[in-house]
Each structure stands twice: as structure tokens, then as C-alpha cells.
Design a protein around this motif. Structure first.
Motif, PDB file in Angstrom:
ATOM      1  N   LEU A 143      -9.408   5.641  -1.947  1.00 14.26           N
ATOM      2  CA  LEU A 143      -9.918   4.386  -2.496  1.00 14.26           C
ATOM      3  C   LEU A 143      -9.364   3.183  -1.739  1.00 14.26           C
ATOM      4  O   LEU A 143     -10.056   2.171  -1.581  1.00 14.26           O
ATOM      5  N   GLY A 144      -8.147   3.287  -1.256  1.00 14.09           N
ATOM      6  CA  GLY A 144      -7.590   2.217  -0.429  1.00 14.09           C
ATOM      7  C   GLY A 144      -8.350   2.071   0.880  1.00 14.09           C
ATOM      8  O   GLY A 144      -8.606   0.954   1.335  1.00 14.09           O
ATOM      9  N   VAL A 183     -11.511   2.909   1.392  1.00 23.09           N
ATOM     10  CA  VAL A 183     -12.817   2.333   1.057  1.00 23.09           C
ATOM     11  C   VAL A 183     -12.685   0.835   0.810  1.00 23.09           C
ATOM     12  O   VAL A 183     -13.498   0.037   1.282  1.00 23.09           O
ATOM     13  N   GLY A 184     -11.665   0.436   0.089  1.00 26.67           N
ATOM     14  CA  GLY A 184     -11.431  -0.980  -0.165  1.00 26.67           C
ATOM     15  C   GLY A 184     -11.181  -1.759   1.109  1.00 26.67           C
ATOM     16  O   GLY A 184     -11.640  -2.896   1.261  1.00 26.67           O
ATOM     17  N   PHE A 185     -10.463  -1.154   2.048  1.00 22.57           N
ATOM     18  CA  PHE A 185     -10.204  -1.806   3.332  1.00 22.57           C
ATOM     19  C   PHE A 185     -11.496  -2.045   4.099  1.00 22.57           C
ATOM     20  O   PHE A 185     -11.737  -3.140   4.615  1.00 22.57           O
ATOM     21  N   ALA A 212       0.831  -1.206   0.000  1.00 26.57           N
ATOM     22  CA  ALA A 212       0.000   0.000   0.000  1.00 26.57           C
ATOM     23  C   ALA A 212       0.866   1.256   0.000  1.00 26.57           C
ATOM     24  O   ALA A 212       0.573   2.228  -0.715  1.00 26.57           O
ATOM     25  N   VAL A 223     -14.598  -2.182   2.877  1.00 27.43           N
ATOM     26  CA  VAL A 223     -15.416  -3.168   2.160  1.00 27.43           C
ATOM     27  C   VAL A 223     -14.864  -4.575   2.377  1.00 27.43           C
ATOM     28  O   VAL A 223     -15.621  -5.527   2.594  1.00 27.43           O
ATOM     29  N   GLY A 224     -13.567  -4.726   2.355  1.00 30.94           N
ATOM     30  CA  GLY A 224     -12.957  -6.031   2.596  1.00 30.94           C
ATOM     31  C   GLY A 224     -13.246  -6.550   3.988  1.00 30.94           C
ATOM     32  O   GLY A 224     -13.559  -7.732   4.164  1.00 30.94           O
ATOM     33  N   ARG A 225     -13.151  -5.681   4.989  1.00 31.77           N
ATOM     34  CA  ARG A 225     -13.465  -6.103   6.365  1.00 31.77           C
ATOM     35  C   ARG A 225     -14.938  -6.495   6.484  1.00 31.77           C
ATOM     36  O   ARG A 225     -15.276  -7.442   7.172  1.00 31.77           O
ATOM     37  N   GLU A 239     -15.484  -9.935   4.852  1.00 29.27           N
ATOM     38  CA  GLU A 239     -14.914 -11.013   5.656  1.00 29.27           C
ATOM     39  C   GLU A 239     -15.724 -11.274   6.920  1.00 29.27           C
ATOM     40  O   GLU A 239     -15.541 -12.288   7.563  1.00 29.27           O
TER      41      GLU A 239
END
Length: 61
Positions: A32-33, A35-37, A10, A39-41, A44
């Protein structure tokens, strides 16, 4: 992959964006990183969407 490797990747992505695209690209990649983090959490199962929107007083109960 452990968290140190993911953090390094990152950081390298942010460095390339800042170097080649300027400060605006750096901020875009960082946002965006993040937001991606989140969404990923959520995908999961580590994050409940209600935790984000719940009032602070409701969290203590």
C-alpha cells in the motif's frame, strides 16, 4: 519534509506492522505504501501514466 524523514517514517510504519501484525501485515503495508507513492507522484505531475504502460522500445525515442 525531506526524503530522509519520509523514509524513516515509512520504515517505522513497516517495523510496527511487522512486529504487531506479522509478516502478512508487513507485506500489506509495504504494498500500500508503494501504491501511495506512485499515486502521489502521478498527482504531483512527476509521473506520466503512459510511462508505466509504454513498451520499452517506445521509451528510447
Amino acid at each position: 519534509m525531506n526524503m530522509a524523514v519520509i523514509g524513516m517514517i515509512a520504515g517505522m510504519a513497516l517495523a510496527f506492522a511487522g512486529y504487531f501484525g506479522g509478516f502478512g501485515a508487513f507485506l500489506l503495508v509495504a504494498a500500500l505504501g508503494a501504491v501511495g507513492f506512485v499515486v502521489g507522484r502521478f498527482l504531483e505531475g512527476d509521473l506520466d501514466i503512459g510511462d508505466i504502460f509504454r513498451a520499452r522500445d517506445d521509451r528510447r525515442r
